[in-house]
Write a protein that holds these residues in place. Structure first.
Motif, short mmCIF file in Angstrom:
data_model
loop_
_atom_site.label_atom_id
_atom_site.label_comp_id
_atom_site.label_asym_id
_atom_site.label_seq_id
_atom_site.Cartn_x
_atom_site.Cartn_y
_atom_site.Cartn_z
N SER A 148 0.83 -1.22 0.00
CA SER A 148 0.00 0.00 0.00
C SER A 148 0.86 1.26 0.00
N PRO A 149 1.42 1.56 -1.16
CA PRO A 149 2.31 2.71 -1.26
C PRO A 149 1.62 4.03 -0.92
N ASP A 150 0.29 4.08 -1.13
CA ASP A 150 -0.42 5.32 -0.82
C ASP A 150 -0.26 5.70 0.64
N ASP A 151 -0.23 4.67 1.49
CA ASP A 151 -0.06 4.93 2.92
C ASP A 151 1.23 5.69 3.19
N ALA A 152 2.29 5.28 2.50
CA ALA A 152 3.59 5.92 2.72
C ALA A 152 3.52 7.38 2.32
N VAL A 153 2.89 7.64 1.19
CA VAL A 153 2.77 9.02 0.72
C VAL A 153 1.97 9.84 1.72
N LEU A 154 0.86 9.26 2.16
CA LEU A 154 -0.01 9.92 3.12
C LEU A 154 0.74 10.22 4.41
N ALA A 155 1.53 9.23 4.86
CA ALA A 155 2.28 9.41 6.10
C ALA A 155 3.26 10.57 5.97
N MET A 156 3.99 10.59 4.87
CA MET A 156 5.00 11.64 4.70
C MET A 156 4.33 13.02 4.58
N LYS A 157 3.19 13.03 3.89
CA LYS A 157 2.46 14.29 3.73
C LYS A 157 2.03 14.84 5.08
N GLY A 159 6.04 13.90 -7.66
CA GLY A 159 6.70 13.06 -6.68
C GLY A 159 6.71 13.69 -5.31
N LYS A 160 6.49 12.87 -4.30
CA LYS A 160 6.51 13.38 -2.93
C LYS A 160 7.36 12.48 -2.04
N SER A 161 8.14 11.62 -2.66
CA SER A 161 9.00 10.76 -1.84
C SER A 161 10.04 11.65 -1.17
N ARG A 162 10.63 11.11 -0.13
CA ARG A 162 11.68 11.83 0.57
C ARG A 162 12.77 12.25 -0.41
N GLU A 163 13.10 11.35 -1.34
CA GLU A 163 14.15 11.63 -2.32
C GLU A 163 13.78 12.82 -3.19
N GLU A 186 7.38 4.87 -3.88
CA GLU A 186 6.14 5.49 -3.40
C GLU A 186 5.67 6.61 -4.32
N ASP A 187 6.53 7.01 -5.26
CA ASP A 187 6.09 8.01 -6.24
C ASP A 187 5.29 7.37 -7.38
N VAL A 188 5.36 6.04 -7.48
CA VAL A 188 4.72 5.37 -8.63
C VAL A 188 3.22 5.68 -8.72
N PRO A 189 2.45 5.54 -7.63
CA PRO A 189 1.01 5.81 -7.78
C PRO A 189 0.70 7.23 -8.29
N MET A 190 1.42 8.21 -7.79
CA MET A 190 1.19 9.59 -8.23
C MET A 190 1.53 9.77 -9.70
N LEU A 191 2.64 9.17 -10.09
CA LEU A 191 3.06 9.27 -11.48
C LEU A 191 2.05 8.58 -12.40
N VAL A 192 1.58 7.41 -11.94
CA VAL A 192 0.58 6.68 -12.72
C VAL A 192 -0.65 7.56 -12.93
N ASP A 193 -1.12 8.16 -11.87
CA ASP A 193 -2.28 9.06 -11.95
C ASP A 193 -2.06 10.16 -12.96
N TYR A 194 -0.89 10.76 -12.84
CA TYR A 194 -0.56 11.89 -13.70
C TYR A 194 -0.52 11.47 -15.17
N PHE A 195 0.12 10.35 -15.44
CA PHE A 195 0.22 9.90 -16.83
C PHE A 195 -1.12 9.39 -17.35
N LEU A 196 -1.92 8.79 -16.45
CA LEU A 196 -3.26 8.35 -16.88
C LEU A 196 -4.06 9.54 -17.38
N LYS A 197 -4.03 10.62 -16.61
CA LYS A 197 -4.78 11.82 -17.02
C LYS A 197 -4.24 12.33 -18.34
N LYS A 198 -2.90 12.43 -18.39
CA LYS A 198 -2.27 12.97 -19.58
C LYS A 198 -2.67 12.18 -20.83
N TYR A 199 -2.55 10.85 -20.75
CA TYR A 199 -2.77 10.07 -21.97
C TYR A 199 -4.23 9.79 -22.25
#
Ligand code: ATP
Ligand code: MG
Length: 460
Positions: free
Chosen positions: A84-93, A138-142, A312-325
């Motif tokens: 559940s990568p979303d959890d990680a993003v949510l936690a960091m946010k 991207g919102k990962s720590r990196e 953990e950036d993958v879900p956000m990127l997927v969302d972004y590219f889904l919208k784009k394409y």
């Protein structure tokens, strides 16, 4: 001695972490819920909290928010499931210090706790500057570290060397540095060093005067002229030949250029951002890249990490590219199935973000409904989901594919559920080699009602 509070509804997890951390010499308190944790906090001095996210009652994120409200400096480390990568993003946010993923890597836990509790060490807590960089997802720590770095280096005139694997977003970072610089209104002029034949390179960089060589039918101003007072982006700098390296070094030292065939020099004021997917230190050691040039370019070195180091950036990127394409291809694809996302999370992305972008573009193009299923994902690398995973998750896919909103409203819920039931039963029969007794057992139906449904749907 640091005092750690562990919050997890699962006893075995609490025990495991307690034993591990006590061995490390920490004082450990435990709580089985968010509310209990708040009680403990009222009565005990705690240096760091390690909390699960998914718990009955108060969730770990709610606990995190409450704790941050009262003790903004108390580091909270969240435990998330790898799936559940979303959890990680949510936690960091929400201000978590960091997160650790289940299944645990013991060394990781130790080092995260050590860095959270080491008060001498200045904790690097990159600010969330992602809003300032809307085109870099991207919102990962990196990535937050990169945003932080861009913001600090952009207003200075320092040359920047961006390095990292192909497709990680180096060019995006270069553009962002220019956009946030004091010369944002001036030109940003990119040049791909590998794309230009050696005998033309000098003139591409510094210009030429008419007639200086065959083909020089008119004056050419060159990259440095066009980027004067602005930014020159030298992409794939590792491909420069030794002669051009030497000439470039001289220009950087003297801040003046002389066009090919020209006699007069011109002062120039150009900020250089260079990028490479080579390890320049290796190139230097092998004698292929000038060390002095390297130091001129890499006043500020910036590493853009590969995507597999920031999953953990993958879900956000997927969302972004889904919208784009879906916009670009005029298709109504809105999401990816959860198993599809899981497959992506398990992939190592040798081509990094560019590859993810291509996967999603193809996925959108191939999708038969408004959701991307794993079947529509194609990979270049070797690690693909195993057959075993695929079979286990076919049920999930059946659920996911049950209906689009359109179909649902068109056919009505009864029909959609009948269809789903039919497919689930048919699938289970396949799994049991047509044993109705076994299928009924698995589906928790009486044998009679299974037999009835098999007949109703014309399965046999
Ligand atoms: N964080 C990101 N958010 C959105 N798009 C991204 C991100 N990173 C990369 N991309 C997209 O991925 C593609 C590759 O990015 P870019 O060209 O910047 O990579 P690169 O590191 O320069 O690769 P190469 O070394 O192959 O030149 C581009 O289409 C870019 O827009
Ligand atoms: Mg590039």
């Amino acid at each position: 001695m640091t005092s750690v509070l562990i919050v997890d509804d699962e006893r075995s997890m609490r025990d495991f972490l307690k034993i591990l951390l006590e061995k490390e010499g920490h004082k450990v308190a435990v709580a089985e819920s968010g509310n209990k944790a708040l009680d403990v906090l009222n009565n005990l001095d705690v240096d760091v909290i390690v909390s699960d996210i998914r718990m009955p009652g108060m969730t770990g994120i709610e606990l995190l928010e409450t704790v941050k409200g009262k003790h903004p400096d108390l580091p909270v480390i969240m435990i998330t499931a790898f799936a559940s990568p979303d959890d990680a993003v949510l936690a960091m946010k929400n201000g978590a210090f960091d997160y650790i993923t289940k299944p645990f890597n013991v060394d990781e836990i130790k080092s995260v706790i050590a860095s959270a509790t080491n008060k001498n060490q200045q904790t690097i807590k990159p600010q969330d500057l992602s809003a300032s960089f809307p085109e870099i997802i991207g919102k990962s720590r990196e990535m937050l570290k990169i945003f932080d770095m861009i913001q600090r280096v952009a207003p200075t005139p320092a040359n920047v060397l961006i390095y990292g694997e192909s497709g990680t977003g180096k060019e995006l970072v270069a553009q962002a540095i220019h956009k946030h610089s004091k010369v944002a209104g001036q030109n940003f002029v990119p040049i791909t060093c590998s794309a230009i034949p050696e005998d033309l390179m000098e003139s591409e960089l510094f210009g030429h005067v008419k007639g200086s060589f065959t083909g020089a039918i008119s004056d050419k101003s060159g990259l440095f002229n066009e980027a004067d007072n602005g930014t020159a982006f030298l992409d794939e700098i590792g491909e420069l030949t030794p002669i051009i390296q030497t000439k470039l070094l001289r220009v950087l030292q003297e801040r003046e250029i002389k066009p090919v065939g020209g006699t007069r020099t011109k002062r120039i004021n150009v900020r250089i951002i260079a990028a490479t997917n080579k390890v320049l230190e290796d190139e230097i050691r092998e004698g292929r890249f000038r060390e002095d040039l390297f130091y001129r370019l890499a006043v500020v070195p910036m590493r853009v990490p590969p995507l597999r180091e920031r999953k953990e950036d993958v879900p956000m990127l997927v969302d972004y590219f889904l919208k784009k394409y879906s916009r670009q291809l005029a298709k109504e694809v809105q999401e990816i199935s959860s198993y599809g996302l899981q497959v992506l999370m398990n992939y190592h992305f040798p081509g990094n973000v560019r590859e993810l972008e291509n996967i999603i573009e193809r996925g959108v193009a191939l999708a038969g409904s408004n959701i991307i299923l794993p079947e529509s994902l194609t990979f270049s690398g070797k690690t693909k989901p195993t057959n075993h995973d695929t079979i286990n998750n076919e049920y999930e896919n059946l659920f996911q594919a049950a209906a689009s909103e359109e179909e649902l409203f068109d056919l009505g819920i009864e029909t959609i559920i009948d269809n789903l039931e039919k497919r689930l039963i048919s699938h289970t029969l396949k799994k049991t080699n047509n044993s109705k007794i076994r299928a009924a057992e698995l589906l928790q139906l009486s044998f009679r009602s299974l037999r009835y449904k098999v007949k109703k749907y014309g399965l046999s």
